[in-house]
Design a protein around this motif. Structure first.
Motif, short mmCIF file in Angstrom:
data_model
loop_
_atom_site.label_atom_id
_atom_site.label_comp_id
_atom_site.label_asym_id
_atom_site.label_seq_id
_atom_site.Cartn_x
_atom_site.Cartn_y
_atom_site.Cartn_z
N GLU A 1 49.11 -8.78 11.77
CA GLU A 1 48.87 -8.68 13.20
C GLU A 1 47.38 -8.68 13.52
N THR A 2 46.56 -8.34 12.52
CA THR A 2 45.11 -8.27 12.74
C THR A 2 44.37 -9.46 12.17
N PHE A 3 44.74 -9.91 10.99
CA PHE A 3 43.96 -10.93 10.28
C PHE A 3 44.65 -12.29 10.33
N PHE A 4 43.81 -13.35 10.32
CA PHE A 4 44.33 -14.71 10.36
C PHE A 4 43.36 -15.64 9.65
N VAL A 5 43.83 -16.85 9.34
CA VAL A 5 42.97 -17.89 8.79
C VAL A 5 42.91 -19.04 9.79
N ASN A 6 41.78 -19.69 9.81
CA ASN A 6 41.56 -20.79 10.73
C ASN A 6 40.85 -21.92 9.99
N VAL A 7 41.38 -23.14 10.09
CA VAL A 7 40.75 -24.30 9.47
C VAL A 7 40.75 -25.45 10.48
N TYR A 8 39.75 -26.31 10.39
CA TYR A 8 39.76 -27.51 11.22
C TYR A 8 38.96 -28.62 10.57
N ASP A 9 39.24 -29.82 11.02
CA ASP A 9 38.43 -30.98 10.67
C ASP A 9 38.13 -31.73 11.96
N GLU A 10 36.85 -32.09 12.15
CA GLU A 10 36.44 -32.78 13.36
C GLU A 10 35.58 -33.99 13.00
N ILE A 11 35.91 -35.14 13.58
CA ILE A 11 35.16 -36.36 13.35
C ILE A 11 34.44 -36.76 14.63
N PHE A 12 33.20 -37.27 14.48
CA PHE A 12 32.36 -37.72 15.58
C PHE A 12 32.16 -39.23 15.44
N LEU A 13 32.43 -39.96 16.50
CA LEU A 13 32.27 -41.41 16.49
C LEU A 13 31.36 -41.83 17.63
N ASN A 14 30.34 -42.61 17.31
CA ASN A 14 29.41 -43.13 18.31
C ASN A 14 29.99 -44.37 18.98
N LEU A 15 29.68 -44.54 20.24
CA LEU A 15 30.11 -45.72 20.97
C LEU A 15 29.00 -46.76 21.06
N GLN A 16 27.98 -46.60 20.23
CA GLN A 16 26.92 -47.58 20.11
C GLN A 16 26.33 -47.45 18.71
N ASN A 17 25.70 -48.51 18.23
CA ASN A 17 25.07 -48.51 16.91
C ASN A 17 26.11 -48.23 15.82
N THR A 18 25.74 -47.46 14.80
CA THR A 18 26.67 -47.10 13.74
C THR A 18 27.78 -46.23 14.30
N VAL A 19 29.03 -46.60 14.02
CA VAL A 19 30.16 -45.91 14.63
C VAL A 19 30.29 -44.49 14.10
N PHE A 20 30.25 -44.32 12.76
CA PHE A 20 30.44 -42.98 12.20
C PHE A 20 29.23 -42.12 12.48
N GLY A 21 29.47 -40.94 13.05
CA GLY A 21 28.39 -40.00 13.31
C GLY A 21 28.35 -38.87 12.31
N GLN A 22 29.42 -38.09 12.24
CA GLN A 22 29.50 -36.99 11.29
C GLN A 22 30.93 -36.51 11.19
N ASN A 23 31.19 -35.67 10.17
CA ASN A 23 32.49 -35.02 10.03
C ASN A 23 32.27 -33.57 9.64
N ARG A 24 33.01 -32.68 10.29
CA ARG A 24 32.88 -31.26 10.03
C ARG A 24 34.20 -30.72 9.50
N LEU A 25 34.15 -30.11 8.31
CA LEU A 25 35.31 -29.46 7.70
C LEU A 25 35.02 -27.97 7.63
N TYR A 26 35.93 -27.17 8.19
CA TYR A 26 35.66 -25.74 8.40
C TYR A 26 36.84 -24.91 7.96
N GLY A 27 36.55 -23.75 7.35
CA GLY A 27 37.58 -22.78 7.01
C GLY A 27 37.05 -21.38 7.22
N ALA A 28 37.90 -20.47 7.74
CA ALA A 28 37.41 -19.13 8.07
C ALA A 28 38.53 -18.11 8.00
N PHE A 29 38.12 -16.85 7.78
CA PHE A 29 38.99 -15.70 7.98
C PHE A 29 38.60 -15.05 9.30
#
Length: 228
Positions: A157-185
């Motif tokens: 009821e108190t503790f949890f885990v959280n994870v995500y992955d986020e991708i960034f794409l540019n609409l000009q120049n090089t398409v791929f910007g960055q990717n963030r992979l995250y994990g937490a308590f």
């Protein structure tokens, strides 16, 4: 003139997380974050956010991000947001006298979709950003899209885990910007406050950065404020 300005901005953005002689990717940095969501009515809430990012755990400033927005809750699953952010960035790991920082005024729109698979909570976030970037005496306008898939699972009821992955794409120049992979308590302090301690792997085209993250999350109901 426009091509020259765009070139200056692109070169700066390419070096945002790269220092002058060494990139600093072997250093463990940290992000200290606050997120607040304040209910204004049955359909509207206010988003507030502040992030302070460092190349090292408690030193060597990298970036400050301040962001706010108005949320419209379509129903329990769908929420749309329109907002504004201000970002100041020190692009160089090493400190130099009178080095120029970049400033950015950002407008964004986003859609969040929530799902539950038993106890597992899923959050899909789609964000479109219009970025007004200023470097020295040069300015430019850039567009970017982001998608984040976040999973949250309660351990107790108190503790949890959280994870995500986020991708960034540019609409000009090089398409791929960055990717963030995250994990937490995380821990629920009370009905309004929770905290998370996590780790972020921030991947760019030619460099990766490791960041500790400490976040404080506040959710409060202001819809009755001022009413007797």
């Amino acid at each position: 003139m426009m091509k020259n300005r765009l070139l200056v901005i692109c070169i700066f953005l390419t070096t945002i997380f790269v220092k002058a002689q060494e990139r600093g990717e072997d250093e463990l940095g940290a992000w200290y974050m606050y997120f607040g969501t304040y209910k204004l009515s049955e359909k509207f809430s206010l988003h507030t956010e502040a992030q302070f990012r460092y190349y090292e755990v408690a030193d060597n400033f990298n970036q400050m991000l301040l962001r706010t927005g108005i949320n419209y809750h379509v129903n329990d699953r769908f929420m749309v947001t329109a907002g504004y952010g201000f970002i100041e960035t020190d692009a160089l790991y090493q400190e130099f006298g009178n080095e120029p920082n970049a400033s950015e005024n950002r407008i964004y729109q986003q859609l969040e979709i929530k799902d539950n698979w038993g106890k597992l909570k899923l959050n899909h976030r789609y964000r479109l950003e219009q970025r007004f970037v200023h470097v020295g005496g040069e300015s430019d306008f850039l567009n970017r899209v982001r998608y984040r898939l976040q999973l949250t699972y309660p351990l107790t009821e108190t503790f949890f885990v959280n994870v995500y992955d986020e991708i960034f794409l540019n609409l000009q120049n090089t398409v791929f910007g960055q990717n963030r992979l995250y994990g937490a308590f995380g821990a629920v302090i009370n009905n309004n406050v929770s905290v998370q301690l996590g780790y972020l792997k921030n991947h760019f085209t030619n460099v990766n950065f490791d960041r500790l993250q400490l976040g404080v999350f506040i959710n409060a109901d202001l819809s009755g404020f001022g009413k007797s």
